[in-house]
Design an enzyme around this catalytic site. Structure first.
Site, PDB file in Angstrom:
ATOM      1  CD  GLU A  40       5.560  -1.487   1.584  1.00  0.00           C
ATOM      2  OE1 GLU A  40       5.082  -1.487   2.736  1.00  0.00           O
ATOM      3  OE2 GLU A  40       5.703  -0.457   0.904  1.00  0.00           O
ATOM      4  CE  LYS A 128       5.243   4.259   5.274  1.00  0.00           C
ATOM      5  NZ  LYS A 128       4.707   2.916   5.565  1.00  0.00           N
TER       6      LYS A 128
END
Length: 210
Positions: A40, A128
């Site tokens: 990411e 998340k």
């Protein structure tokens, strides 16, 4: 395989938050060698879409994502540059909408049970939980009660000492930040060091470096 199945198999997302990335493709290759295949890059890195495009131009065996996405414009630019999943720090309806329109999975940030429900309603492919360390692994077990089918990702303060516990308590995957990809090592292009750190992290979790 579904996004959820693929993420569960990978278990670790390396979150790269650095002021500079000399070679994003080499960065991805170094992390992949250490067993981390989900990368990411974040919108806090200058010219992040250029780095995404560079990484996407080389087959490193990694799945590239763009994180800290706050707007639909950032989402579309990231996907165009090569991001194959998006991550937000909180519930961002416009990002979720852009991701759905372009057929790209999105991981929406949340903390409270109410925010988890909002993320699910917005179509999050995973949620998340941030900052995970502040509430600890047991919080994931608590969330699994009302949300047994929601894929949760632990982010924020996750390290070798607590990552196995987050997974054991119900996290589908964990985000590895500065412990694996310290900004200084990234900016210096110290790929051997990143491979070493990634291997230490995945070894501790029992992740196979396929």
């Amino acid at each position: 395989m579904t996004f959820r199945t693929q993420l569960a198999a990978g278990q670790v997302i390396a979150v790269v938050r650095a002021p500079a990335i000399p070679d994003a493709a080499a960065l991805c290759a170094a992390l992949a060698e250490g067993g981390i295949h989900w990368i990411e890059l974040t919108c806090t890195t200058p010219k992040v879409t250029d780095h995404l495009a560079r990484a996407a131009s080389v087959d490193t065996g990694c799945r590239l994502g763009l994180g800290t996405v706050l707007t639909a414009e950032q989402a579309r630019a990231g996907i165009e540059a090569g991001a194959r999943f998006l991550v937000t720090p909180g519930c961002r309806p416009q990002v979720a909408e852009a991701a759905r329109a372009l057929g790209v999975p999105v991981v929406l940030g949340a903390l409270t049970p109410t925010e988890v429900a909002q993320a699910v309603e917005l179509g999050a492919d995973a949620v998340k939980i941030f900052p995970a360390r502040a509430f600890g692994p047991g919080y994931f077990k608590d969330l699994r009660g009302p949300y047994p089918e929601v894929p949760l990702v632990a982010s924020g303060g996750v390290d070798v000492s607590n990552a196995p516990d987050f997974l054991a308590q119900g996290a589908l995957a964990v985000c590895a930040g500065s412990e694996v990809v310290p900004a200084a090592a990234v900016a210096a292009g110290d790929w051997a060091e990143l491979t070493r750190r990634a291997r230490a992290f995945t070894t501790a979790l029992g992740v196979r470096s396929a």
